[in-house]
Scaffold this motif. Structure first.
Motif, PDB file in Angstrom:
ATOM      1  N   SER A 126       8.800  -3.093  -9.019  1.00  0.00           N
ATOM      2  CA  SER A 126       8.011  -4.255  -9.194  1.00  0.00           C
ATOM      3  C   SER A 126       7.647  -4.704 -10.259  1.00  0.00           C
ATOM      4  N   GLY A 127       7.213  -5.770 -10.717  1.00  0.00           N
ATOM      5  CA  GLY A 127       6.900  -6.244 -12.152  1.00  0.00           C
ATOM      6  C   GLY A 127       6.029  -5.624 -12.491  1.00  0.00           C
ATOM      7  N   GLU A 128       5.781  -6.108 -14.186  1.00  0.00           N
ATOM      8  CA  GLU A 128       4.394  -5.343 -14.843  1.00  0.00           C
ATOM      9  C   GLU A 128       3.868  -5.780 -14.778  1.00  0.00           C
ATOM     10  N   ASP A 129       3.121  -4.433 -13.770  1.00  0.00           N
ATOM     11  CA  ASP A 129       1.939  -4.625 -12.900  1.00  0.00           C
ATOM     12  C   ASP A 129       0.801  -4.234 -14.293  1.00  0.00           C
ATOM     13  N   PRO A 130      -0.380  -5.298 -14.425  1.00  0.00           N
ATOM     14  CA  PRO A 130      -1.309  -5.149 -15.052  1.00  0.00           C
ATOM     15  C   PRO A 130      -2.076  -4.098 -14.849  1.00  0.00           C
ATOM     16  N   ALA A 131      -2.261  -3.956 -13.944  1.00  0.00           N
ATOM     17  CA  ALA A 131      -3.082  -3.154 -12.698  1.00  0.00           C
ATOM     18  C   ALA A 131      -2.554  -1.803 -12.503  1.00  0.00           C
ATOM     19  N   PHE A 132      -1.132  -1.398 -13.589  1.00  0.00           N
ATOM     20  CA  PHE A 132      -0.286  -0.804 -12.455  1.00  0.00           C
ATOM     21  C   PHE A 132      -1.382   0.796 -12.480  1.00  0.00           C
ATOM     22  N   ASP A 133      -1.722   1.305 -10.845  1.00  0.00           N
ATOM     23  CA  ASP A 133      -2.421   2.493 -10.862  1.00  0.00           C
ATOM     24  C   ASP A 133      -1.391   3.706 -11.588  1.00  0.00           C
ATOM     25  N   LEU A 134      -1.628   4.492 -12.417  1.00  0.00           N
ATOM     26  CA  LEU A 134      -0.661   5.896 -12.339  1.00  0.00           C
ATOM     27  C   LEU A 134      -0.811   6.826 -11.618  1.00  0.00           C
ATOM     28  N   ASP A 135      -2.043   7.054 -10.880  1.00  0.00           N
ATOM     29  CA  ASP A 135      -2.285   8.644 -10.003  1.00  0.00           C
ATOM     30  C   ASP A 135      -1.058   8.057  -8.570  1.00  0.00           C
ATOM     31  N   ALA A 136      -1.988   6.840  -8.683  1.00  0.00           N
ATOM     32  CA  ALA A 136      -1.570   6.349  -6.955  1.00  0.00           C
ATOM     33  C   ALA A 136       0.069   6.324  -6.987  1.00  0.00           C
ATOM     34  N   MET A 137       0.630   5.766  -8.086  1.00  0.00           N
ATOM     35  CA  MET A 137       1.798   5.817  -7.715  1.00  0.00           C
ATOM     36  C   MET A 137       2.975   7.277  -7.836  1.00  0.00           C
ATOM     37  N   CYS A 138       2.205   8.329  -9.174  1.00  0.00           N
ATOM     38  CA  CYS A 138       2.373   9.188  -9.317  1.00  0.00           C
ATOM     39  C   CYS A 138       2.457  10.446  -7.713  1.00  0.00           C
ATOM     40  N   GLY A 139       1.529  10.033  -7.021  1.00  0.00           N
ATOM     41  CA  GLY A 139       0.909  10.451  -5.011  1.00  0.00           C
ATOM     42  C   GLY A 139       2.061   9.584  -4.443  1.00  0.00           C
ATOM     43  N   ILE A 140       2.608   8.317  -4.820  1.00  0.00           N
ATOM     44  CA  ILE A 140       3.700   7.960  -3.661  1.00  0.00           C
ATOM     45  C   ILE A 140       4.601   8.507  -4.109  1.00  0.00           C
ATOM     46  N   VAL A 141       4.509   8.283  -5.399  1.00  0.00           N
ATOM     47  CA  VAL A 141       6.989   9.881  -5.873  1.00  0.00           C
ATOM     48  C   VAL A 141       6.323  10.821  -4.791  1.00  0.00           C
ATOM     49  N   ALA A 142       5.188  11.646  -5.535  1.00  0.00           N
ATOM     50  CA  ALA A 142       5.320  13.200  -4.907  1.00  0.00           C
ATOM     51  C   ALA A 142       5.529  13.547  -3.273  1.00  0.00           C
ATOM     52  N   ARG A 143       4.975  12.565  -2.379  1.00  0.00           N
ATOM     53  CA  ARG A 143       4.560  12.102  -1.035  1.00  0.00           C
ATOM     54  C   ARG A 143       6.007  11.647  -0.829  1.00  0.00           C
ATOM     55  N   ILE A 144       7.098  10.960  -1.577  1.00  0.00           N
ATOM     56  CA  ILE A 144       8.445  10.480  -0.757  1.00  0.00           C
ATOM     57  C   ILE A 144       9.602  12.025  -1.162  1.00  0.00           C
ATOM     58  N   LYS A 145       8.727  12.522  -2.382  1.00  0.00           N
ATOM     59  CA  LYS A 145      10.231  13.940  -2.024  1.00  0.00           C
ATOM     60  C   LYS A 145       9.497  15.215  -1.778  1.00  0.00           C
ATOM     61  N   ALA A 146       8.180  14.405  -0.589  1.00  0.00           N
ATOM     62  CA  ALA A 146       7.575  16.024  -0.569  1.00  0.00           C
ATOM     63  C   ALA A 146       7.923  15.949   1.306  1.00  0.00           C
ATOM     64  N   GLU A 147       8.253  13.963   1.851  1.00  0.00           N
ATOM     65  CA  GLU A 147       8.485  14.037   3.301  1.00  0.00           C
ATOM     66  C   GLU A 147       9.610  13.559   3.360  1.00  0.00           C
ATOM     67  N   THR A 157       0.804  -1.296  -0.020  1.00  0.00           N
ATOM     68  CA  THR A 157       0.056  -0.447  -0.038  1.00  0.00           C
ATOM     69  C   THR A 157       1.126   1.006   0.151  1.00  0.00           C
ATOM     70  N   ALA A 158       0.335   2.453  -0.336  1.00  0.00           N
ATOM     71  CA  ALA A 158       1.001   3.685  -0.187  1.00  0.00           C
ATOM     72  C   ALA A 158       1.686   3.713   1.079  1.00  0.00           C
ATOM     73  N   ASP A 159       0.546   3.736   2.009  1.00  0.00           N
ATOM     74  CA  ASP A 159       1.044   4.079   3.604  1.00  0.00           C
ATOM     75  C   ASP A 159       2.868   3.099   4.009  1.00  0.00           C
ATOM     76  N   GLU A 160       2.780   1.570   3.515  1.00  0.00           N
ATOM     77  CA  GLU A 160       3.581   1.005   3.407  1.00  0.00           C
ATOM     78  C   GLU A 160       4.685   1.204   2.868  1.00  0.00           C
ATOM     79  N   ILE A 161       4.732   1.831   1.772  1.00  0.00           N
ATOM     80  CA  ILE A 161       5.943   1.842   0.444  1.00  0.00           C
ATOM     81  C   ILE A 161       6.217   3.579   1.944  1.00  0.00           C
ATOM     82  N   LEU A 162       5.761   4.304   2.083  1.00  0.00           N
ATOM     83  CA  LEU A 162       6.525   5.707   2.702  1.00  0.00           C
ATOM     84  C   LEU A 162       6.552   5.311   3.651  1.00  0.00           C
ATOM     85  N   GLU A 163       6.815   4.124   4.774  1.00  0.00           N
ATOM     86  CA  GLU A 163       7.423   3.363   5.793  1.00  0.00           C
ATOM     87  C   GLU A 163       8.597   3.401   5.359  1.00  0.00           C
TER      88      GLU A 163
END
Ligand code: 5AD
Length: 347
Positions: free
Chosen positions: A101-122, A78-84
């Motif tokens: 990760s593997g090439e996930d067919p259900a890749f969620d671009l919005d979620a991944m962009c949010g995770i990247v932005a949070r890591i950069k901000a925090e 989850t996003a929170d697990e990755i942030l932790e």
């Protein structure tokens, strides 16, 4: 004086890659060490590797996460697990979070962009992504979200060998990775690639060509490790059948992988070169330490939560399961679905 790119043509590379004489190899190690010191300095760069998911739609013949392999417990952090895990990496003083990760067919671009932005901000971390072959549109948005670097391995630069070990995704045309590496560069990423040493069918000339391809691409990062047969994969089961003729097949050894790393240092003096987990897996901690005195300057520390670690089973890998990390007690969070640290098959 260290050998230059002009001196290291294909024939010279083949000769060095297959060199067995310890005295001659000592000069290669010395040159790689000197060039590393001169161009990236004495410090070791430490990255936190977070294996954020093991769902993959590809069917690579070498990889234990290939889509058709049953019996892998698939997970997505989850996003929170990755942030932790990213915060934990920063707290340990690592400079980069590598999200793989593997090439996930259900890749969620919005979620991944949010995770990247949070890591950069925090956190103060650089963010490296290693999410397989993504589209230019996806890579553009991930870069805009703050991703600094991207890793996409050539694995094998020989197109026929690559095509054999890396079939296309279901219903799609075969893909090659060089154009994606050019796209990444154009989008302003620092670009990493690399490959495996000793893939069944790989000749000495193929491996020399890999190193020349890395140099030609002007890569910022290059990860090179020995091929490790996984018994639950076609390449693990049928390696003998697929080998190049005697004398031409590159052995999947730590020694050859370390020669390849040292030569890559001479070809790309300022690149970041990890002493890879695959080298440590086959050669132990000593081999990793030796690598850092022979041209490598990066260590990837596994920051994947223990609850998931055994499931990221790309190859049988005692090194990553034995690595120091969060207390194994934390893995009990995974619940009753099975022993969380059950060893990978054949490990
Ligand atoms: N042996 C060695 N390395 C492997 N990788 C995947 N499968 C194997 C294997 N069987 C490496 C690839 C990949 C990285 C995540 O792990 O280089 O890019």
């Amino acid at each position: 004086m260290a050998m230059t790119r002009a001196e290291l043509d294909r024939d010279a590379l083949v000769a060095w890659l297959s060199e067995d004489d310890p005295a001659r190899l000592a000069t290669l190690w010395e040159q790689a060490e000197a060039v590393r010191q001169a161009h990236v300095g004495p410090s070791i760069r430490r990255r936190g590797l977070i294996e954020i998911g093991n769902v993959c739609e590809r069917a690579c013949l070498y990889c234990g996460l290939r889509a058709s392999r049953a019996g892998v417990r698939r997970y997505r952090m989850t996003a929170d697990e990755i942030l932790e895990a990213a915060h934990a990496s920063a707290a340990l003083g690592y400079d980069t979070a590598v999200l793989q990760s593997g090439e996930d067919p259900a890749f969620d671009l919005d979620a991944m962009c949010g995770i990247v932005a949070r890591i950069k901000a925090e956190t103060p971390l650089a963010v490296t992504l290693s999410l397989g072959e993504r589209s230019e549109g996806e890579l553009t948005l991930l870069r805009e979200a703050g991703a600094d670097r991207y890793l996409l391995k050539l694995e094998a630069s020989n197109p026929a060998l690559f095509a054999r070990i890396h079939p296309p995704a279901p219903g799609r045309a075969p893909t090659t990775r060089v154009p994606i590496l050019h796209t990444l560069r154009r989008l302003g990423y620092m670009v990493g690639s690399g490959g495996m040493v000793g893939i069944p069918g790989q000749t000495w000339g193929d491996l020399a060509d890999d190193l020349l391809a890395f140099a030609e691409l002007g890569l910022d990062m290059v990860g090179i490790g020995p091929f490790i047969p996984h018994p639950e994969t076609p390449l693990g089961r049928h390696a003998e059948r697929l080998m190049a003729p005697m004398g031409e097949q590159v052995p999947a050894s730590v020694d050859v992988a370390q020669r390849a790393v040292a030569l890559t240092r001479l070809l790309l003096p300022a690149a970041h070169l990890p002493a890879t987990t695959a080298i440590e897996t086959l050669g132990g901690a000593d081999a990793r330490a030796r690598g850092l005195a022979r041209g490598a300057n990066v260590v990837m520390h596994n920051m994947t939560p223990w609850a998931y670690r055994a499931d990221y089973d790309i190859y049988p890998n005692p090194a990553r399961l034995a690595a120091p990390g969060p207390s194994p007690a934390q893995s009990s969070a995974r619940g009753a679905s099975g022993p969380p640290e059950s060893p990978s098959p054949g490990a």
